[in-house]
Design a protein around this motif. Sequence first.
Motif, PDB file in Angstrom:
ATOM      1  N   THR A   1      -9.105   5.892 -11.221  1.00 36.04           N
ATOM      2  CA  THR A   1      -7.778   6.181 -11.791  1.00 36.04           C
ATOM      3  C   THR A   1      -6.857   6.859 -10.812  1.00 36.04           C
ATOM      4  OG1 THR A   1      -9.116   7.808 -12.956  1.00 36.04           O
ATOM      5  CG2 THR A   1      -7.711   6.356 -14.311  1.00 36.04           C
ATOM      6  N   GLY A   2      -5.739   6.254 -10.605  1.00 40.99           N
ATOM      7  CA  GLY A   2      -4.685   6.921  -9.864  1.00 40.99           C
ATOM      8  C   GLY A   2      -4.907   6.968  -8.367  1.00 40.99           C
ATOM      9  N   PHE A   3      -6.044   6.530  -7.900  1.00 41.41           N
ATOM     10  CA  PHE A   3      -6.301   6.637  -6.467  1.00 41.41           C
ATOM     11  C   PHE A   3      -5.252   5.871  -5.677  1.00 41.41           C
ATOM     12  CE2 PHE A   3      -8.126   5.427  -2.429  1.00 41.41           C
ATOM     13  CZ  PHE A   3      -8.612   6.637  -1.993  1.00 41.41           C
ATOM     14  N   PHE A   4      -5.005   4.673  -6.104  1.00 38.56           N
ATOM     15  CA  PHE A   4      -4.046   3.829  -5.406  1.00 38.56           C
ATOM     16  C   PHE A   4      -2.669   4.482  -5.395  1.00 38.56           C
ATOM     17  CE2 PHE A   4      -1.018   0.260  -5.281  1.00 38.56           C
ATOM     18  CZ  PHE A   4      -1.426  -0.336  -4.110  1.00 38.56           C
ATOM     19  N   GLU A   5      -2.264   4.938  -6.584  1.00 38.71           N
ATOM     20  CA  GLU A   5      -0.931   5.542  -6.689  1.00 38.71           C
ATOM     21  C   GLU A   5      -0.791   6.797  -5.833  1.00 38.71           C
ATOM     22  OE1 GLU A   5       1.852   4.474  -8.069  1.00 38.71           O
ATOM     23  OE2 GLU A   5       0.732   2.642  -8.466  1.00 38.71           O
ATOM     24  N   ARG A   6      -1.820   7.619  -5.844  1.00 37.26           N
ATOM     25  CA  ARG A   6      -1.726   8.902  -5.158  1.00 37.26           C
ATOM     26  C   ARG A   6      -2.288   8.857  -3.739  1.00 37.26           C
ATOM     27  NH1 ARG A   6      -0.108  13.054  -8.519  1.00 37.26           N
ATOM     28  NH2 ARG A   6       0.287  13.972  -6.501  1.00 37.26           N
ATOM     29  N   SER A   7      -2.498   7.654  -3.203  1.00 34.80           N
ATOM     30  CA  SER A   7      -3.211   7.581  -1.922  1.00 34.80           C
ATOM     31  C   SER A   7      -2.555   8.376  -0.787  1.00 34.80           C
ATOM     32  CB  SER A   7      -3.473   6.130  -1.522  1.00 34.80           C
ATOM     33  OG  SER A   7      -2.299   5.374  -1.585  1.00 34.80           O
TER      34      SER A   7
ATOM     35  N   TYR B   1       0.844  -1.195   0.000  1.00 34.20           N
ATOM     36  CA  TYR B   1       0.000   0.000   0.000  1.00 34.20           C
ATOM     37  C   TYR B   1       0.879   1.244   0.000  1.00 34.20           C
ATOM     38  CZ  TYR B   1      -3.999  -2.991   0.851  1.00 34.20           C
ATOM     39  OH  TYR B   1      -4.969  -3.950   0.717  1.00 34.20           O
ATOM     40  N   LYS B   2       0.517   2.177  -0.874  1.00 34.54           N
ATOM     41  CA  LYS B   2       1.327   3.395  -1.017  1.00 34.54           C
ATOM     42  C   LYS B   2       1.353   4.203   0.276  1.00 34.54           C
ATOM     43  CE  LYS B   2       2.302   2.554  -5.217  1.00 34.54           C
ATOM     44  NZ  LYS B   2       3.678   2.352  -5.676  1.00 34.54           N
ATOM     45  N   THR B   3       0.259   4.173   1.027  1.00 40.25           N
ATOM     46  CA  THR B   3       0.263   4.921   2.289  1.00 40.25           C
ATOM     47  C   THR B   3       1.253   4.294   3.266  1.00 40.25           C
ATOM     48  OG1 THR B   3      -1.703   3.640   2.887  1.00 40.25           O
ATOM     49  CG2 THR B   3      -2.058   5.897   2.183  1.00 40.25           C
ATOM     50  N   GLN B   4       1.291   2.959   3.281  1.00 36.92           N
ATOM     51  CA  GLN B   4       2.238   2.272   4.163  1.00 36.92           C
ATOM     52  C   GLN B   4       3.667   2.637   3.752  1.00 36.92           C
ATOM     53  OE1 GLN B   4       0.841   0.438   6.589  1.00 36.92           O
ATOM     54  NE2 GLN B   4       2.353  -1.022   7.338  1.00 36.92           N
ATOM     55  N   GLN B   5       3.931   2.619   2.461  1.00 38.06           N
ATOM     56  CA  GLN B   5       5.270   2.955   1.958  1.00 38.06           C
ATOM     57  C   GLN B   5       5.652   4.390   2.292  1.00 38.06           C
ATOM     58  OE1 GLN B   5       5.318   2.071  -2.243  1.00 38.06           O
ATOM     59  NE2 GLN B   5       4.891  -0.109  -1.936  1.00 38.06           N
ATOM     60  N   SER B   6       4.690   5.295   2.139  1.00 37.80           N
ATOM     61  CA  SER B   6       5.022   6.708   2.346  1.00 37.80           C
ATOM     62  C   SER B   6       5.255   7.003   3.824  1.00 37.80           C
ATOM     63  CB  SER B   6       3.927   7.617   1.793  1.00 37.80           C
ATOM     64  OG  SER B   6       2.792   7.562   2.619  1.00 37.80           O
ATOM     65  N   ARG B   7       4.778   6.123   4.701  1.00 37.33           N
ATOM     66  CA  ARG B   7       5.047   6.317   6.132  1.00 37.33           C
ATOM     67  C   ARG B   7       6.332   5.588   6.533  1.00 37.33           C
ATOM     68  NH1 ARG B   7      -0.181   3.697   8.334  1.00 37.33           N
ATOM     69  NH2 ARG B   7       0.341   4.474  10.413  1.00 37.33           N
ATOM     70  N   LEU B   8       6.589   4.442   5.889  1.00 40.54           N
ATOM     71  CA  LEU B   8       7.677   3.575   6.347  1.00 40.54           C
ATOM     72  C   LEU B   8       9.011   3.834   5.657  1.00 40.54           C
ATOM     73  CD1 LEU B   8       8.535   1.188   8.085  1.00 40.54           C
ATOM     74  CD2 LEU B   8       7.348  -0.347   6.516  1.00 40.54           C
ATOM     75  N   PHE B   9       8.999   4.036   4.353  1.00 40.02           N
ATOM     76  CA  PHE B   9      10.270   4.135   3.630  1.00 40.02           C
ATOM     77  C   PHE B   9      11.109   5.361   4.015  1.00 40.02           C
ATOM     78  CE2 PHE B   9       8.643   1.161   0.004  1.00 40.02           C
ATOM     79  CZ  PHE B   9       8.766   0.085   0.881  1.00 40.02           C
ATOM     80  N   PRO B  10      10.470   6.507   4.301  1.00 34.00           N
ATOM     81  CA  PRO B  10      11.318   7.625   4.783  1.00 34.00           C
ATOM     82  C   PRO B  10      12.035   7.274   6.088  1.00 34.00           C
ATOM     83  CG  PRO B  10       9.170   8.444   4.125  1.00 34.00           C
ATOM     84  CD  PRO B  10       9.075   6.944   4.087  1.00 34.00           C
ATOM     85  N   LEU B  11      11.427   6.413   6.899  1.00 36.88           N
ATOM     86  CA  LEU B  11      12.066   6.029   8.159  1.00 36.88           C
ATOM     87  C   LEU B  11      13.229   5.084   7.891  1.00 36.88           C
ATOM     88  CD1 LEU B  11       8.820   5.514  10.283  1.00 36.88           C
ATOM     89  CD2 LEU B  11      10.061   7.617   9.759  1.00 36.88           C
ATOM     90  N   LEU B  12      13.037   4.210   6.902  1.00 37.22           N
ATOM     91  CA  LEU B  12      14.138   3.337   6.482  1.00 37.22           C
ATOM     92  C   LEU B  12      15.309   4.190   5.984  1.00 37.22           C
ATOM     93  CD1 LEU B  12      15.292   0.530   5.651  1.00 37.22           C
ATOM     94  CD2 LEU B  12      13.922   0.665   3.565  1.00 37.22           C
ATOM     95  N   ALA B  13      14.977   5.186   5.180  1.00 35.39           N
ATOM     96  CA  ALA B  13      16.024   6.078   4.669  1.00 35.39           C
ATOM     97  C   ALA B  13      16.692   6.853   5.813  1.00 35.39           C
ATOM     98  CB  ALA B  13      15.427   7.047   3.649  1.00 35.39           C
ATOM     99  N   SER B  14      15.898   7.274   6.793  1.00 37.69           N
ATOM    100  CA  SER B  14      16.458   8.013   7.931  1.00 37.69           C
ATOM    101  C   SER B  14      17.433   7.146   8.712  1.00 37.69           C
ATOM    102  CB  SER B  14      15.350   8.481   8.881  1.00 37.69           C
ATOM    103  OG  SER B  14      14.389   9.229   8.201  1.00 37.69           O
TER     104      SER B  14
END
Lengths: 638, 638
Positions: free
Chosen positions: B478-484, A332-345
Amino acid sequence: MAMVDATEVDHLAAERAAAQFDVEEMKVAWAGSRHAVEIADRMARLVASDPVFRKDTRTMLSRKDLFKDTLRKAAHAWKRIVELRLTEEEANLLRLYVDQPGYVDLHWGMFVPAIKGQGTEEQQQKWLPLAYKFQIIGCYAQTELGHGSNVQGLETTAMFDPKTDEFVIHSPTLTSSKWWPGGLGKASTHAVVYARLITEGKDYGIHGFIVQLRSLEDHSPLPGVTLGDIGGKFGSGAYNSMDNGVLRFDHVRIPRDQMLMRLSQVTREGKYVHSNVPKQLLYGTMVFVRQSIVADASKALSRAVCIAVRYSAIRKQFGAQVGGPETQVLNYKTQQSRLFPLLASAYAFRFVGDWLKWLYTDVTQKLEAKDFSTLQEVHACTAGLKAVTTSATSDAIEECRKLCGGHGYLNSSGLPELFTVYVPACTYEGDNVVLLLQVAKILMKTVSQLTSGKPPVGTMAYMGNAQHLMQCRCAVSTGFFERSPDVVEAAVAHIQLLLLLMCTYGVRFIEKLQQDIPGHGVKEQLQNLCNVYALYLLHKHLGDFLVTGCITPKQGALASEQLGKLYAQVRPNAVALVDAFNYTDHYLGSALGRYDGNVYPALYEEAWKDPLNETVVPEGYHEYLRPLLKQQLKLSRL
Amino acid sequence: MAMVDATEVDHLAAERAAAQFDVEEMKVAWAGSRHAVEIADRMARLVASDPVFRKDTRTMLSRKDLFKDTLRKAAHAWKRIVELRLTEEEANLLRLYVDQPGYVDLHWGMFVPAIKGQGTEEQQQKWLPLAYKFQIIGCYAQTELGHGSNVQGLETTAMFDPKTDEFVIHSPTLTSSKWWPGGLGKASTHAVVYARLITEGKDYGIHGFIVQLRSLEDHSPLPGVTLGDIGGKFGSGAYNSMDNGVLRFDHVRIPRDQMLMRLSQVTREGKYVHSNVPKQLLYGTMVFVRQSIVADASKALSRAVCIAVRYSAIRKQFGAQVGGPETQVLNYKTQQSRLFPLLASAYAFRFVGDWLKWLYTDVTQKLEAKDFSTLQEVHACTAGLKAVTTSATSDAIEECRKLCGGHGYLNSSGLPELFTVYVPACTYEGDNVVLLLQVAKILMKTVSQLTSGKPPVGTMAYMGNAQHLMQCRCAVSTGFFERSPDVVEAAVAHIQLLLLLMCTYGVRFIEKLQQDIPGHGVKEQLQNLCNVYALYLLHKHLGDFLVTGCITPKQGALASEQLGKLYAQVRPNAVALVDAFNYTDHYLGSALGRYDGNVYPALYEEAWKDPLNETVVPEGYHEYLRPLLKQQLKLSRL
Ligand SMILES: Cc1cc2nc3c(=O)[nH]c(=O)nc-3n(C[C@H](O)[C@H](O)[C@H](O)COP(=O)(O)OP(=O)(O)OC[C@H]3O[C@@H](n4cnc5c(N)ncnc54)[C@H](O)[C@@H]3O)c2cc1C
Ligand SMILES: Cc1cc2nc3c(=O)[nH]c(=O)nc-3n(C[C@H](O)[C@H](O)[C@H](O)COP(=O)(O)OP(=O)(O)OC[C@H]3O[C@@H](n4cnc5c(N)ncnc54)[C@H](O)[C@@H]3O)c2cc1C
């Protein structure tokens, strides 16, 4: 180490197979060298395989049992260190992997360095051998009930008595009680006590004194000394293994030569005299302590991220279609957007830690050569890095916990303890806001001197190029107090810039060594994480960039879009990137973060260890549940 | 209540004297009415004066003792409720002030409402009287080890057996174990169990069933039922008083009429039939639960803020000059800029809670009239408010703890427990991110329909005026998943707008009643807090406002400046503004938050209660410290 038994299934095998880089080489990049990987590995296994170091039921222990367990582990660790003739490097790693705060940390981390830094040669020769062999146990008693941040406000007194050639240590008020020192409450026999030196009727301010607190025969407090533990702290397990203590003195006498006299002395007659050692020399210790705090930040953060990444790869929830296969929540993109910056940090903090190590050597050399020109800049940069990395790490651990959904709230996830044991790093060794205010003051001063022809140095050099800063007419005095929330934000920005530079530096560093690193893809991954870190900061502080016109709204939008693409590149490598931390399951202490991903049986097993499960029908049923259910509560009609 | 004894000193008297408004009238505004103040006051005193409800050593209890203590308190509370013939309103308040999570919460909060909402008239007549008198204790067993957010993925089966007219409840896999339900582990005799209904070979999806779990004679689990506690959770004390449980079924049979049959039924022959009750009717319960979650947010947040404000007024650190009087940390602008927005948020959440109460009545009426037109908008708004207020409150409690410096880390500050008991609100009743994604979907759908001539209603009406939204060509698919991640941010913004409107509404509400409120200054204070809240949000999300061109950089800078001025206006009223919450010292449970500000003796006293202080020389000294100090560790040379 955490490798899966041949007979067992690796539930993360597919993830590992998908990685686009050489994990073994990344381990080397993370640890710093092949040698570092090797000894870390050896020490981690040593701890993990020793039943004394078990910690799976730690959060269930009563305070007393937990403390006793800590004493046991400390003694056992020391025994192993001596038996195996471990080097200092190995011993430190062993203690790291034992992973339980205790008096030993303060003994080695504060008591010994205080004597080394503030004691004379003679004092060092007398006290250090005792400390090195644990013939005495020491702690660092600075903070009082009434004063922490403001060290100059401490109230404990050390009055020189020329009649007996002694100092009289005394706690004149309730608020002067020493309060917080780790190891003080129950374990320490000695302390470096900070007190107001008074001689010839004059108050010379705060100085350090070595004070014996307990009998070396039976551990009972010496006459005039009141000692205790200050009580339970945030979390279960966690920092409760430490006996942070309270200490009151009722006119306790110590020989004059137990004042730490490297910088200043009191003579036999009671004269206060400065030595010819410059005060600034003490500075080295502080840089050393702060560099280890930043190193700890990357350790704590990487542990949390490791747990959250692995569990997110195992956890499936919802599917493309109902009834169809479910999606790994890591997708899930939301999971990635919360988790990956922390991995990078985690990676960013790791490299800045290395740089701070270098800075420490550099400062030490300069201090020895009596070159104090960079001190202010170094202070701003270490204080700021301490504040920014500890705050970010605390928030990140809690975010990782939330990323694990309900199960993250269980102690068996390991995350609650990781958070509660880590979070005081925001407060000790300088409250983060107080530190950032200091950074801000130095920044303002630097800006105000820009036109004076004195170009800023080191990490502040870039300010010399910022033309618009030249026009700023800001003095440290005017408006600083009123605008302090804003200047604190500026201080944070300055430090983040530094982190970014270091992060890039880390990548450049790898690049430079490229010919020595046979593993493929390592540099690319680090580059990618570095970009994630940079764009994440940009996204997070978009307002600041826009309000100052540094970037246009369009660029801001582009950056966010790009960030999404970078996440997609991290995704197939995420599990391997946390494998590179090379943590054992013992060190992680998490049913969710297991190397083999076999999460559910682990959670299920852990549950049954709870003491509440010793009986099927709970204690209290007959007194408090049955009478309720049977309508037999004894009511008193009023 | 928390009033200071005549013989004792009120260390906050000067603060209270400086307030520019009538605190008693603010109490009325906060509580909602004079009547509400009166009963809250009466119930709070009742609890505070009863020794059974003591909680000062709660964080020191072992899990078993803590659980027993919870059973005791629950039984005693019920006894008092019956003896004093308390109304439902009074009983709820009494339980609130007892302030210890336990099976009772789920019994009243989930089990009873589930039967009311999903049971037929007949079922309600059979089960509710038993529940009302506590002849049975019930819980709500939905979540499983493998599925929480995705309820449709639950694996427990309820297979109809027409031969015996029974359902067979079964846990086919490890991951199908029920996992998390509060009250399940040890206390409940019954549960509403959610399982896949299977009849005539077909899977009809998730339905609720009333299942007896334990014998009403001796509380032992019924045959085929495995029950236990899932183990320790985040924090000490905190939510560990609750027996969140694990439950497995091995072909357990229940009569057919224990399926909750309001919406659909299985006939004697095994036919699955829908009733003529529309599914949407269930919606009322969800709105009700969410409104109470938002109300809880304002309670938890206001408690934390009350502690931090009072302590910040007592705590002094640093001074204008060295040696001069020290400054209350509440006077530092950085402290204000961190604390006052949280104070404003507490008030904002309080008023939105009231509005949600109204919304619940409104929705209930509409549902009864079979008007489902506003359901989607109501869903977006309750789901979003749940997510935004619980996240903000969790973060705020932790920030309040940090604002108390080192002492905030002690359990005796009350803040660690407040945080750990509160924070799962971000996860239960819907993971916040999952909820925000639902809100985002509804927003996107609304935007995509803007040009369709179907104007958005209620809290979404403003979107009809946003011309530039009309141009958006976004479809949910369209794009919802990507831009979530971005749309989640949009969802948060939408909800914050709502909160602001409600906050203003609160002020207007007070204004309207002005003639009935003799107290001076109340409206001005609320207006001020409302402005703080608005500008704080603007400052925090500056990037979004700038990137969309809603405000200019100059306006942004002006807003920040204005914020500083507003803080200065809050400052003299800060202590009185938290006094208006009218919390007893018992309810606050904090040495730092005491009404009389007598912080230091309180901290000192609390410390000595720790079991570790029972002996001066700690247990373990002879085994693990003395051998170390005496160099007598038994080493095995390798
Ligand atoms: C787990 C733990 C272990 C510790 N171990 C030790 C130890 O071994 N030895 C020891 O001596 N001490 C120890 N300490 C004490 C620690 O060093 C202090 O708690 C720390 O320095 C913070 O000081 P304080 O508690 O007085 O906070 P305070 O200064 O009282 O902070 C309270 C609030 O005031 C604000 N504030 C204070 N001054 C200013 C200012 N000038 N401007 C703006 N805002 C301000 C802070 O930001 C904070 O929000 C420990 C503390 C903890 C929590
Ligand atoms: C203290 C406590 C008390 C509880 N009490 C009860 C009770 O009485 N009865 C009961 O039945 N249950 C109870 N629960 C369970 C609770 O309802 C669930 O934990 C909650 O619904 C979250 O589900 P989860 O744990 O499966 O999280 P998961 O869904 O596994 O979440 C893990 C991560 O995945 C993400 N995620 C999941 N789905 C998506 C998606 N579609 N898109 C993007 N991201 C996604 C989440 O945001 C999260 O970051 C309780 C839980 C707690 C912590």
